[in-house]
Design a protein around this motif. Structure first.
Motif, PDB file in Angstrom:
ATOM      1  N   ALA A  45      36.154  41.541  40.872  1.00 32.95           N
ATOM      2  CA  ALA A  45      36.223  41.890  42.295  1.00 32.95           C
ATOM      3  C   ALA A  45      35.262  43.021  42.633  1.00 32.95           C
ATOM      4  O   ALA A  45      34.595  43.008  43.674  1.00 32.95           O
ATOM      5  CB  ALA A  45      37.658  42.288  42.666  1.00 32.95           C
ATOM      6  N   PHE A  46      35.189  43.997  41.745  1.00 34.93           N
ATOM      7  CA  PHE A  46      34.271  45.124  41.912  1.00 34.93           C
ATOM      8  C   PHE A  46      32.835  44.610  42.006  1.00 34.93           C
ATOM      9  O   PHE A  46      32.059  45.014  42.883  1.00 34.93           O
ATOM     10  CB  PHE A  46      34.436  46.065  40.720  1.00 34.93           C
ATOM     11  CG  PHE A  46      33.706  47.375  40.820  1.00 34.93           C
ATOM     12  CD1 PHE A  46      34.383  48.543  41.108  1.00 34.93           C
ATOM     13  CD2 PHE A  46      32.338  47.453  40.596  1.00 34.93           C
ATOM     14  CE1 PHE A  46      33.723  49.758  41.187  1.00 34.93           C
ATOM     15  CE2 PHE A  46      31.661  48.647  40.656  1.00 34.93           C
ATOM     16  CZ  PHE A  46      32.359  49.809  40.962  1.00 34.93           C
ATOM     17  N   PHE A  92      46.771  43.219  43.251  1.00 34.08           N
ATOM     18  CA  PHE A  92      46.443  44.560  43.728  1.00 34.08           C
ATOM     19  C   PHE A  92      45.276  45.172  42.960  1.00 34.08           C
ATOM     20  O   PHE A  92      44.526  45.983  43.518  1.00 34.08           O
ATOM     21  CB  PHE A  92      47.683  45.460  43.648  1.00 34.08           C
ATOM     22  CG  PHE A  92      48.701  45.176  44.710  1.00 34.08           C
ATOM     23  CD1 PHE A  92      48.399  45.392  46.042  1.00 34.08           C
ATOM     24  CD2 PHE A  92      49.962  44.695  44.380  1.00 34.08           C
ATOM     25  CE1 PHE A  92      49.329  45.122  47.045  1.00 34.08           C
ATOM     26  CE2 PHE A  92      50.909  44.429  45.369  1.00 34.08           C
ATOM     27  CZ  PHE A  92      50.588  44.639  46.705  1.00 34.08           C
ATOM     28  N   ARG A  93      45.095  44.775  41.696  1.00 33.33           N
ATOM     29  CA  ARG A  93      43.910  45.238  40.963  1.00 33.33           C
ATOM     30  C   ARG A  93      42.633  44.634  41.570  1.00 33.33           C
ATOM     31  O   ARG A  93      41.598  45.289  41.626  1.00 33.33           O
ATOM     32  CB  ARG A  93      44.015  44.851  39.487  1.00 33.33           C
ATOM     33  CG  ARG A  93      44.983  45.693  38.689  1.00 33.33           C
ATOM     34  CD  ARG A  93      44.474  47.109  38.506  1.00 33.33           C
ATOM     35  NE  ARG A  93      43.383  47.168  37.530  1.00 33.33           N
ATOM     36  CZ  ARG A  93      42.637  48.242  37.327  1.00 33.33           C
ATOM     37  NH1 ARG A  93      42.838  49.338  38.055  1.00 33.33           N
ATOM     38  NH2 ARG A  93      41.667  48.241  36.423  1.00 33.33           N
ATOM     39  N   ILE A  94      42.716  43.392  42.020  1.00 32.65           N
ATOM     40  CA  ILE A  94      41.569  42.785  42.708  1.00 32.65           C
ATOM     41  C   ILE A  94      41.240  43.572  43.970  1.00 32.65           C
ATOM     42  O   ILE A  94      40.075  43.857  44.268  1.00 32.65           O
ATOM     43  CB  ILE A  94      41.859  41.309  43.029  1.00 32.65           C
ATOM     44  CG1 ILE A  94      41.872  40.479  41.741  1.00 32.65           C
ATOM     45  CG2 ILE A  94      40.846  40.751  44.025  1.00 32.65           C
ATOM     46  CD1 ILE A  94      42.337  39.052  41.921  1.00 32.65           C
ATOM     47  N   SER A 339      25.304  45.047  37.048  1.00 33.95           N
ATOM     48  CA  SER A 339      25.919  45.825  35.977  1.00 33.95           C
ATOM     49  C   SER A 339      27.405  45.520  35.846  1.00 33.95           C
ATOM     50  O   SER A 339      27.927  45.358  34.737  1.00 33.95           O
ATOM     51  CB  SER A 339      25.704  47.321  36.242  1.00 33.95           C
ATOM     52  OG  SER A 339      26.223  48.097  35.193  1.00 33.95           O
ATOM     53  N   THR A 340      28.088  45.400  36.980  1.00 29.06           N
ATOM     54  CA  THR A 340      29.535  45.197  36.943  1.00 29.06           C
ATOM     55  C   THR A 340      29.899  43.789  36.504  1.00 29.06           C
ATOM     56  O   THR A 340      30.895  43.588  35.811  1.00 29.06           O
ATOM     57  CB  THR A 340      30.148  45.498  38.314  1.00 29.06           C
ATOM     58  OG1 THR A 340      29.672  46.755  38.787  1.00 29.06           O
ATOM     59  CG2 THR A 340      31.662  45.562  38.227  1.00 29.06           C
ATOM     60  N   LEU A 341      29.115  42.799  36.905  1.00 32.34           N
ATOM     61  CA  LEU A 341      29.376  41.438  36.450  1.00 32.34           C
ATOM     62  C   LEU A 341      29.253  41.346  34.934  1.00 32.34           C
ATOM     63  O   LEU A 341      30.064  40.695  34.272  1.00 32.34           O
ATOM     64  CB  LEU A 341      28.404  40.459  37.115  1.00 32.34           C
ATOM     65  CG  LEU A 341      28.768  39.970  38.512  1.00 32.34           C
ATOM     66  CD1 LEU A 341      27.616  39.188  39.122  1.00 32.34           C
ATOM     67  CD2 LEU A 341      30.036  39.117  38.483  1.00 32.34           C
TER      68      LEU A 341
END
Length: 387
Positions: A45-46, A92-94, A339-341
């Motif tokens: 999600a980030f 909720f983490r998403i 980077s996050t993926l």
């Protein structure tokens, strides 16, 4: 200080609850892999939302995007604290992941709005120095919170931290992108902007350099519950054994980058950083090929690896942002998303596959930094006019 505090939100959301994995598994009656996937859900999600934070800030202003994202993160953290099942926690983490990246992405664009050249590199490395405190104290703080209260209190802490940031940003964060410099927020403009960035071979090389370097470190971060508890036989309050050397290296590397800005050119600084990373990762592989995991030898290479990573990151990041100055927010989003993926891939695939073996973890880190060095070397062979 404020930009560094905004950048801390992401590491806090990742590292603070790592010591709570066994408690979450027992409390929500979940499988170990299901708890691990709460980290993957956050990271995915980030990554997806970081593609939008910069574009939104290019169209509506930096300050507004940060304030709204912080309020969403506070609400999501409160929801995590009250989760009654692992599936609610995933949801909720998403939502946390959707909102947590705004401070980091938009903060880079703010730095580039205000400063250029060595001044921008110095400020970026200074922010990194302050931000590096977060990964050091987050897992330790999380372990203390679990010992005193429960894993749910960790998310209440994250909620309180986000509320404090909302108040601080409302009072002190200026708007650095005036209306006459903003871009149109439309499907056509976004398509053209993203196509421009993602069709550039040089962008992939620069963004891939940063992503792979951090991926080598994040492999150990996402594997920390297994690495520390199962392999090194530590408990949830002893996560500092891994995170203090790691963050010490990040801090010292950022300090060195700050001092070298304007004295060394970017290519020399990055080359020196890669020497540290490859040497540290190589020694780590050799040690664990012949000897069992043990303190402090199993964590010492992380200090030198993260030192080199912090030497590489500012220069590679600024070179990517400067490729398309008129859509700097979009570029910052694309770089962060890349980077996050990759970090999500590390957490969801590579960590579960490699964490059962410390030699495999060391080899995974070594491969990441070697491939990164190859990408950086290839930049010189792609002409700028192909961007």
């Amino acid at each position: 200080m404020l930009l560094a505090a905004l950048s801390m939100l992401g590491p806090f959301a990742i590292d603070t609850y790592l010591p709570a994995f066994p408690s979450i598994q027992a409390s929500l009656r979940a499988h170990e892999l299901e708890v691990q996937q709460t980290l993957s859900a956050y990271m995915l999600a980030f990554a997806v939302m970081t593609l939008w934070h910069g574009a939104l800030s290019d169209a509506f202003g930096r300050r507004k995007v940060i304030l709204i994202a912080l309020m969403v993160f506070a609400a999501a953290s409160f929801g995590c604290a009250g989760a009654v099942s692992i599936h609610y926690l995933w949801g909720f983490r998403i939502l946390q992941g959707v909102s947590a990246g705004a401070g980091m992405v938009v903060g880079r664009a703010i730095i580039r709005d205000l400063y250029h050249g060595p001044e921008a590199e110095r400020l970026l490395s200074l922010v990194t120095m302050i931000f590096s405190i977060a990964p050091a104290i987050a897992p330790v703080l999380g372990g203390w919170i679990i010992d005193i209260w429960s894993w749910r209190a960790i998310f209440l802490f994250l909620c309180a931290f986000a509320v404090i940031l909302v108040i601080a940003c409302y009072r002190w964060l200026p708007e650095t992108l005036p209306p006459h410099k903003r871009q149109e927020f439309s499907a056509d403009f976004l398509w053209r902007s993203y196509r421009t960035v993602f069709s550039s071979g040089r962008f992939y090389l620069k963004a891939g350099t940063v992503a792979l370097n951090f991926g080598g470190l994040f492999l150990y971060i996402s594997s920390a519950p297994v690495f520390l508890i199962q392999h090194l036989h530590l408990n949830s309050s002893q996560f500092a054994w891994q995170f203090v050397p790691t963050v010490g290296g990040i801090f010292l590397g950022a300090l060195a980058a700050n001092r070298l800005a304007g004295k060394w050119n970017i290519w020399k600084q990055v080359r020196t950083g890669f020497i540290f990373m490859i040497a540290a990762a190589g020694v780590n592989v050799l040690y664990h090929a012949f000897l069992p995991p043990a303190l402090p030898w199993s964590v010492a290479p992380l200090l030198f690896y993260s030192f080199g990573m912090s030497l590489v990151a500012p220069g590679a990041t600024l070179l990517a942002l400067d490729m398309f100055p008129e859509i700097r927010g979009v570029v910052a989003s694309c770089q962060s998303a890349t980077s996050t993926l990759f970090s999500a891939l590390i957490a969801g695939v590579m960590s579960p596959l490699l964490s059962h073996s410390v030699p495999y973890l060391a080899l995974g880190q070594f491969v990441c930094c070697c491939v990164s060095a190859c990408l950086w070397s290839a930049i010189r062979y792609i002409p700028k006019q192909k961007n």
